[in-house]
Design a protein around this motif. Structure first.
Motif, PDB file in Angstrom:
ATOM      1  N   LEU A 133       0.848  -1.187   0.000  1.00 35.84           N
ATOM      2  CA  LEU A 133       0.000   0.000   0.000  1.00 35.84           C
ATOM      3  C   LEU A 133       0.883   1.236   0.000  1.00 35.84           C
ATOM      4  O   LEU A 133       1.860   1.306   0.757  1.00 35.84           O
ATOM      5  N   LYS A 134       0.518   2.206  -0.812  1.00 34.47           N
ATOM      6  CA  LYS A 134       1.314   3.422  -0.895  1.00 34.47           C
ATOM      7  C   LYS A 134       0.617   4.534  -0.129  1.00 34.47           C
ATOM      8  O   LYS A 134      -0.347   5.132  -0.602  1.00 34.47           O
ATOM      9  N   TYR A 175     -14.259 -10.790   4.349  1.00 37.22           N
ATOM     10  CA  TYR A 175     -13.134 -10.886   5.275  1.00 37.22           C
ATOM     11  C   TYR A 175     -11.823 -10.601   4.519  1.00 37.22           C
ATOM     12  O   TYR A 175     -11.697 -10.921   3.342  1.00 37.22           O
ATOM     13  N   THR A 176     -10.880 -10.058   5.256  1.00 37.30           N
ATOM     14  CA  THR A 176      -9.571  -9.816   4.634  1.00 37.30           C
ATOM     15  C   THR A 176      -8.494  -9.763   5.707  1.00 37.30           C
ATOM     16  O   THR A 176      -8.797  -9.583   6.906  1.00 37.30           O
ATOM     17  N   TRP A 219       6.701  -2.990   4.893  1.00 36.27           N
ATOM     18  CA  TRP A 219       5.562  -2.365   4.233  1.00 36.27           C
ATOM     19  C   TRP A 219       4.266  -3.044   4.678  1.00 36.27           C
ATOM     20  O   TRP A 219       4.285  -4.032   5.420  1.00 36.27           O
ATOM     21  N   VAL A 220       3.127  -2.505   4.166  1.00 38.55           N
ATOM     22  CA  VAL A 220       1.792  -3.024   4.502  1.00 38.55           C
ATOM     23  C   VAL A 220       1.144  -3.571   3.238  1.00 38.55           C
ATOM     24  O   VAL A 220       1.227  -2.943   2.165  1.00 38.55           O
ATOM     25  N   GLU A 221       0.490  -4.729   3.372  1.00 38.10           N
ATOM     26  CA  GLU A 221      -0.268  -5.331   2.270  1.00 38.10           C
ATOM     27  C   GLU A 221      -1.639  -5.773   2.768  1.00 38.10           C
ATOM     28  O   GLU A 221      -1.840  -5.998   3.962  1.00 38.10           O
ATOM     29  N   MET A 222      -2.546  -5.943   1.798  1.00 39.38           N
ATOM     30  CA  MET A 222      -3.858  -6.527   2.090  1.00 39.38           C
ATOM     31  C   MET A 222      -4.043  -7.777   1.236  1.00 39.38           C
ATOM     32  O   MET A 222      -3.466  -7.892   0.148  1.00 39.38           O
ATOM     33  N   SER A 223      -4.867  -8.690   1.721  1.00 39.03           N
ATOM     34  CA  SER A 223      -5.036  -9.967   1.008  1.00 39.03           C
ATOM     35  C   SER A 223      -6.078  -9.900  -0.097  1.00 39.03           C
ATOM     36  O   SER A 223      -6.166 -10.818  -0.922  1.00 39.03           O
TER      37      SER A 223
END
Length: 245
Positions: A133-134, A175-176, A219-223
């Motif tokens: 995520l930016k 859900y994530t 960093w941050v990510e989402m599924s």
């Protein structure tokens, strides 16, 4: 040398003492033959003394010349050593100044490298899945270790770091998972989002403490795809806790 001269003088005195005694025959007249013999001996002794004296003078001059040469050589060596000492002293002074400058530079760089903390937030976006995520809005970025273009934090030094994130979703129906990851795609921590049945909003948070080597990323990510609510509701932050010794 002086002992030889003294011995020669003693021998000469003994020879002369014999020469100066009167040389007479039994009838009281002068013994010319004996006198001539003594004169000849005296001449030989004087000649030997002159030869020895010349040799001694020659040796003395040679010793003086050798001593003068050695003294001159020692003076030259002392002058050379003094010059080398001055050069060494100057070089030492230069090295000390360079060491001081280098130490000041290292301390300045170390001071800057320890300033590694940041807090960034999002605008309203439709988040991609499984890529960083930016967070485009920078609230704080000491040391400039967070890159808004890549969405990644780069560790300026090896040490222990703390990271946190909070994401608020809009119009969420599935859900994530929310991950904080580091170099190599390693999951450091995972947050879980469960949609609310009575609201279009849901949120997920994650906090972790981990070790990063210098140059590693976080960093941050989402599924999965979601609309992430912006402003200060969705953010990512971190700070260094301890620099490796």
């Amino acid at each position: 040398m002086y002992v030889a001269v003294l011995s020669l003088c003693i021998l000469l005195c003994e020879s002369l003492s014999g020469l100066i005694l009167p040389q007479t025959t039994p009838d009281g007249s002068t013994d010319l033959t004996s006198l001539l013999s003594h004169v000849t001996l005296l001449e030989q002794t004087v000649t030997g003394l002159q030869t020895t004296t010349v040799q001694l003078q020659s040796d003395l001059q040679a010793n003086k010349a050798q001593a003068a040469a050695e003294i001159s050589s020692l003076k030259n060596e002392m002058a050379s050593l003094k010059a080398e000492l001055r050069v060494s002293s100057d070089n030492l002074s230069i090295l000390q100044n360079q060491s001081l400058d280098n130490m000041q530079l290292v301390m300045a760089l170390a001071s800057k490298s320890r300033k590694a903390s940041f807090q960034v937030s999002l605008q309203l976006i439709r988040s991609p899945a499984n890529i960083p995520l930016k967070f485009s809005h920078v609230d704080y970025n000491a040391g400039s270790a967070y890159n808004t273009t890549t969405g990644k934090f780069t560790a300026p030094v090896s040490g222990t770091y703390m990271f946190w994130t909070h994401l608020e979703m809009w119009n969420s129906t599935s859900y994530t998972y929310v991950y904080i990851k580091k170099s190599g795609g390693v999951n450091i921590v995972t947050g879980y989002l469960k949609p609310h049945t009575s609201s279009n909003y849901a949120d997920a948070s994650a906090v972790t403490v981990t070790h990063l080597d210098r140059g590693e990323y976080a960093w941050v990510e989402m599924s999965s795809f979601h609309f992430v609510y912006g402003d200060t509701s969705s953010y990512f932050g971190g700070a260094i806790l301890l620099v490796d010794g």
